[in-house]
Design an enzyme around this catalytic site. Structure first.
Site, short mmCIF file in Angstrom:
data_model
loop_
_atom_site.label_atom_id
_atom_site.label_comp_id
_atom_site.label_asym_id
_atom_site.label_seq_id
_atom_site.Cartn_x
_atom_site.Cartn_y
_atom_site.Cartn_z
N TYR A 1 -5.09 -3.01 14.32
CA TYR A 1 -3.72 -3.46 14.12
C TYR A 1 -2.88 -3.01 15.31
CZ TYR A 1 0.77 -4.02 11.59
OH TYR A 1 2.04 -4.39 11.20
N LYS B 1 -5.30 -7.62 14.18
CA LYS B 1 -4.02 -8.12 13.71
C LYS B 1 -3.05 -7.91 14.85
CE LYS B 1 -0.32 -7.33 10.33
NZ LYS B 1 0.17 -6.46 9.23
#
Length: 295
Positions: A133, A161
């Site tokens: 992320y 992400k």
């Protein structure tokens, strides 16, 4: 490969700050009924920075038990301490999570080699798919393309992400990453361009209240329906803006309270939206026809 629409799940609290299990269950049942690809508990939308490690694990366990294998669960188990991330990730694997979302270390701001070693150590320690992320606006450090491509060589690191907001960086990752590496938007407003350029979906805040709508948007883009995806993107843009009128998850929790799914309770230091933003949010929700039922 992880592909589709995943909801960055909120955590409903009562006035004392305890997790409200029946509200959480209701939200999850709605998500599954509306065809969501997967659920991501204990990210920033779930207020993970305010949760103890015990609470963190308990919420992940609740979500896995509530989903009963009907949708994927990507557990947020990242930390700025590598040993803590490993511990949380091992617990999530034992509980039955499908994957782990690993936020870039925050506050201590490691250099690129430190980032690489952090994620590689987790990947070497726990046999579970990891999605990195990247959100430099919160962590203070961007995961550069070269670093991410090095990480993508590890068999347990399966995706990213991307919430850097740097569209050129995102496109470069898509261009150079392995074919089976998932590039997922961490920004609802960038979902369509990311997917149309070869990305694979979104971990969405908006899908807390509109799972079917966000799922349809992603599917249009995945199928190359450019005109339809563009039209839907622009239709939803005012909603995206309203849901980020303040720091996430303040607006989305206020929206879900407005819709009757939970009480507007936050853990400090988060607080309810400013009155002007609350008014903007309610007007926008009314404009889109949101009442007390997910669309």
């Amino acid at each position: 490969m992880f592909k589709g629409t995943y909801t960055a799940l909120v955590t409903p609290f009562d006035k004392e700050g305890a997790v409200v299990k029946d509200q959480l269950s209701r939200i999850i049942e709605e998500q599954i009924a509306q065809g969501i690809t997967g659920i991501v508990p204990m990210g920033s939308t779930g207020e993970s920075p305010t949760m103890s490690h015990l609470e963190h694990a308990e919420v992940i366990k609740m979500v896995i038990e509530m989903t009963k294998g009907r949708t994927q669960v990507i557990a947020g188990t990242g930390s700025n301490a590598t040993v803590e991330a490993i511990s949380l990730t091992k617990q999530a694997k034992e509980m039955g999570a499908d994957a782990s979302l690993q936020v870039s270390p925050y506050y201590n701001k490691p250099n690129q080699e430190g980032l690489y070693r952090h994620f590689m150590t987790i990947a070497d320690s726990v046999e579970i798919p990891l999605i990195i992320y990247n959100i430099p606006g919160r962590t203070g450090r961007n995961i550069e393309v070269e670093t991410l491509l090095r990480l993508a060589e590890h068999p347990n690191i399966v995706g990213v992400k991307e919430a850097s907001g740097d569209i050129n960086q995102i496109f470069e990752i898509i261009r150079q990453a392995p074919e089976d590496f998932s590039v997922i938007s961490g920004d609802d407003g960038l979902t369509v361009p990311l997917v149309l350029m070869g990305g694979h979906g979104v971990i969405s805040v908006t899908s807390n209240i509109a799972p079917k709508t966000m799922g349809r948007l992603v599917e249009m883009a995945l199928q190359g329906e450019v005109e339809n995806a563009r039209e839907e993107h622009y239709r939803l843009t005012p909603l995206f803006k309203a849901l980020f009128c303040e720091i996430n998850p303040t607006p989305i929790k206020a929206a879900m309270a407005y819709m009757g799914y939970m009480e507007p309770n936050y853990r400090l230091p988060l607080a309810p939206p400013a009155p002007a933003n609350q008014a903007l949010l309610e007007k926008t929700l009314k404009d889109y026809g949101f009442t007390n039922k997910m669309l």
